[in-house]
Design a protein around this motif. Structure first.
Motif, PDB file in Angstrom:
ATOM      1  N   ARG A  26       0.856  -1.186   0.000  1.00 51.59           N
ATOM      2  CA  ARG A  26       0.000   0.000   0.000  1.00 51.59           C
ATOM      3  C   ARG A  26       0.896   1.242   0.000  1.00 51.59           C
ATOM      4  NH1 ARG A  26      -2.609   3.233   3.913  1.00 51.59           N
ATOM      5  NH2 ARG A  26      -4.829   3.418   3.524  1.00 51.59           N
ATOM      6  N   PRO A  27       0.527   2.312  -0.712  1.00 54.61           N
ATOM      7  CA  PRO A  27       1.361   3.522  -0.701  1.00 54.61           C
ATOM      8  C   PRO A  27       1.665   3.979   0.727  1.00 54.61           C
ATOM      9  CG  PRO A  27      -0.405   3.748  -2.318  1.00 54.61           C
ATOM     10  CD  PRO A  27      -0.675   2.474  -1.548  1.00 54.61           C
ATOM     11  N   GLY A  28       2.937   4.158   1.016  1.00 54.98           N
ATOM     12  CA  GLY A  28       3.350   4.585   2.349  1.00 54.98           C
ATOM     13  C   GLY A  28       3.595   3.439   3.306  1.00 54.98           C
ATOM     14  N   SER A  29       3.343   2.208   2.869  1.00 57.92           N
ATOM     15  CA  SER A  29       3.601   1.001   3.653  1.00 57.92           C
ATOM     16  C   SER A  29       2.912   1.071   5.022  1.00 57.92           C
ATOM     17  CB  SER A  29       5.111   0.786   3.797  1.00 57.92           C
ATOM     18  OG  SER A  29       5.414  -0.422   4.426  1.00 57.92           O
ATOM     19  N   ASP A  64      -6.073   8.194  12.202  1.00 61.53           N
ATOM     20  CA  ASP A  64      -6.906   9.322  11.749  1.00 61.53           C
ATOM     21  C   ASP A  64      -8.344   8.905  11.468  1.00 61.53           C
ATOM     22  OD1 ASP A  64      -4.713  10.979  11.916  1.00 61.53           O
ATOM     23  OD2 ASP A  64      -4.262  10.926   9.766  1.00 61.53           O
ATOM     24  N   GLY A  65      -8.658   7.619  11.605  1.00 60.86           N
ATOM     25  CA  GLY A  65     -10.015   7.155  11.361  1.00 60.86           C
ATOM     26  C   GLY A  65     -10.346   7.011   9.887  1.00 60.86           C
ATOM     27  N   ASN A  66      -9.358   6.689   9.076  1.00 56.74           N
ATOM     28  CA  ASN A  66      -9.541   6.547   7.638  1.00 56.74           C
ATOM     29  C   ASN A  66     -10.322   5.273   7.326  1.00 56.74           C
ATOM     30  OD1 ASN A  66      -8.720   5.474   4.916  1.00 56.74           O
ATOM     31  ND2 ASN A  66      -7.742   7.491   4.805  1.00 56.74           N
ATOM     32  N   LEU A  67     -11.470   5.418   6.699  1.00 57.89           N
ATOM     33  CA  LEU A  67     -12.331   4.278   6.379  1.00 57.89           C
ATOM     34  C   LEU A  67     -11.656   3.313   5.395  1.00 57.89           C
ATOM     35  CD1 LEU A  67     -15.053   2.804   6.543  1.00 57.89           C
ATOM     36  CD2 LEU A  67     -15.860   4.311   4.710  1.00 57.89           C
ATOM     37  N   THR A  68     -10.994   3.832   4.375  1.00 56.30           N
ATOM     38  CA  THR A  68     -10.338   2.991   3.375  1.00 56.30           C
ATOM     39  C   THR A  68      -9.295   2.085   4.028  1.00 56.30           C
ATOM     40  OG1 THR A  68     -10.673   4.682   1.693  1.00 56.30           O
ATOM     41  CG2 THR A  68      -9.014   3.008   1.230  1.00 56.30           C
ATOM     42  N   ALA A  69      -8.515   2.632   4.944  1.00 55.56           N
ATOM     43  CA  ALA A  69      -7.495   1.846   5.634  1.00 55.56           C
ATOM     44  C   ALA A  69      -8.139   0.718   6.444  1.00 55.56           C
ATOM     45  CB  ALA A  69      -6.655   2.740   6.540  1.00 55.56           C
ATOM     46  N   ALA A  70      -9.201   1.037   7.153  1.00 61.31           N
ATOM     47  CA  ALA A  70      -9.881   0.011   7.958  1.00 61.31           C
ATOM     48  C   ALA A  70     -10.438  -1.094   7.067  1.00 61.31           C
ATOM     49  CB  ALA A  70     -11.002   0.651   8.773  1.00 61.31           C
ATOM     50  N   VAL A  71     -11.026  -0.729   5.947  1.00 62.02           N
ATOM     51  CA  VAL A  71     -11.573  -1.724   5.019  1.00 62.02           C
ATOM     52  C   VAL A  71     -10.447  -2.596   4.462  1.00 62.02           C
ATOM     53  CG1 VAL A  71     -12.742  -2.043   2.794  1.00 62.02           C
ATOM     54  CG2 VAL A  71     -13.609  -0.383   4.433  1.00 62.02           C
ATOM     55  N   GLU A  72      -9.316  -1.980   4.101  1.00 62.26           N
ATOM     56  CA  GLU A  72      -8.197  -2.741   3.549  1.00 62.26           C
ATOM     57  C   GLU A  72      -7.672  -3.778   4.538  1.00 62.26           C
ATOM     58  OE1 GLU A  72      -5.285   0.048   2.151  1.00 62.26           O
ATOM     59  OE2 GLU A  72      -6.491   0.601   0.417  1.00 62.26           O
ATOM     60  N   ASN A 110     -19.832   0.434   4.797  1.00 63.88           N
ATOM     61  CA  ASN A 110     -20.929   1.038   5.569  1.00 63.88           C
ATOM     62  C   ASN A 110     -20.959   0.500   6.987  1.00 63.88           C
ATOM     63  OD1 ASN A 110     -21.568   2.283   3.207  1.00 63.88           O
ATOM     64  ND2 ASN A 110     -23.383   1.070   2.783  1.00 63.88           N
ATOM     65  N   ARG A 111     -20.726  -0.778   7.135  1.00 57.50           N
ATOM     66  CA  ARG A 111     -20.771  -1.399   8.467  1.00 57.50           C
ATOM     67  C   ARG A 111     -19.592  -0.960   9.329  1.00 57.50           C
ATOM     68  NH1 ARG A 111     -24.353  -6.189   8.237  1.00 57.50           N
ATOM     69  NH2 ARG A 111     -25.235  -6.203   6.153  1.00 57.50           N
ATOM     70  N   ILE A 112     -18.443  -0.796   8.699  1.00 60.14           N
ATOM     71  CA  ILE A 112     -17.260  -0.352   9.446  1.00 60.14           C
ATOM     72  C   ILE A 112     -17.420   1.105   9.870  1.00 60.14           C
ATOM     73  CG2 ILE A 112     -14.805   0.202   9.220  1.00 60.14           C
ATOM     74  CD1 ILE A 112     -14.500  -2.312   7.527  1.00 60.14           C
ATOM     75  N   LEU A 113     -17.954   1.934   8.993  1.00 60.05           N
ATOM     76  CA  LEU A 113     -18.109   3.366   9.261  1.00 60.05           C
ATOM     77  C   LEU A 113     -18.877   3.613  10.553  1.00 60.05           C
ATOM     78  CD1 LEU A 113     -17.550   6.210   8.261  1.00 60.05           C
ATOM     79  CD2 LEU A 113     -19.680   6.091   6.944  1.00 60.05           C
ATOM     80  N   GLU A 114     -19.872   2.774  10.823  1.00 63.72           N
ATOM     81  CA  GLU A 114     -20.698   2.938  12.023  1.00 63.72           C
ATOM     82  C   GLU A 114     -19.906   2.802  13.321  1.00 63.72           C
ATOM     83  OE1 GLU A 114     -23.667  -0.051  11.491  1.00 63.72           O
ATOM     84  OE2 GLU A 114     -24.614   0.994   9.801  1.00 63.72           O
ATOM     85  N   GLN A 115     -18.768   2.120  13.273  1.00 66.88           N
ATOM     86  CA  GLN A 115     -18.010   1.892  14.511  1.00 66.88           C
ATOM     87  C   GLN A 115     -16.513   2.089  14.318  1.00 66.88           C
ATOM     88  OE1 GLN A 115     -19.845  -2.101  14.255  1.00 66.88           O
ATOM     89  NE2 GLN A 115     -17.903  -2.753  15.126  1.00 66.88           N
TER      90      GLN A 115
END
Length: 184
Positions: free
Chosen positions: A31-34, A44-52, A65-70
């Motif tokens: 991933r960019p930035g490893s 920072d609460g980045n949704l894309t990172a959590a999904v990855e 959507n499910r991750i965003l809620e928590q």
């Protein structure tokens, strides 16, 4: 180093076990930035990172959507997961660096490739087994192999010289495992 440390998150009422395998670590490292950027993004609460991080461990529909809620409650377990993928145990951090001599910095890509080499080369694991193992499992298995080789062949500067024949060294090592030689 912790072995078999389970990292479990609950999303939409479903418990999801996050296994920090070498294959997942390699994918996240690309991933960019490893791992450094991934850690920052999670904090920072980045949704894309959590999904990855989570996507390889579940087949839940509408995962973002499910991750965003928590998202806020997922930060700590996701950070533990990233550390485990990197082969870092926070409990070992104070004793990791020897005093007086700074540790050599190695890019994570090289570290993960080295783990793969040790798993497939030194340990003789298949690529599938190596990629499914966690960095902690590979490191501990590799250390065990080195201990066995030192017990058989001797090694290290402080090791006393063992003048026993090689057959006797093998016998002493394998007797500790309850191995018995059968007469032909």
């Amino acid at each position: 180093m912790r072995l078999a440390d389970t990292i479990t998150v609950t999303i939409a009422g479903e418990a999801i076990e996050l296994r920090p395998s070498l294959a997942c670590a390699i994918r996240l490292e690309r991933r960019p930035g490893s791992f450094q950027q991934l850690t920052r993004d999670i904090m920072d609460g980045n949704l894309t990172a959590a999904v990855e991080v989570i996507q390889d461990h579940t087949d839940l529909d509408f995962l973002p959507n499910r991750i965003l809620e928590q998202l806020d409650t997922l930060k700590a377990p996701l950070l533990r997961y990233v550390m485990a993928c990197a082969g870092v145990d926070p409990d070992d951090a104070p004793k990791a660096a020897p005093k007086g001599k700074p540790a050599k910095s190695v890019p994570f890509r090289d570290h993960l490739q080295d783990l793969y080499k040790k798993a497939t080369g030194w340990l003789g694991w298949s690529p599938e087994v190596a990629l499914d193992a966690t960095p902690a499992e590979i490191v501990l298995a590799y250390e065990g192999r080195l201990d066995m080789l030192k017990a058989i062949y001797g090694g290290g500067k402080d090791q006393p010289t063992d003048d026993r024949p090689l057959e006797e060294k093998f016998r002493s090592v394998f007797n500790t495992y309850g191995t018995v030689k059968e007469a032909a």
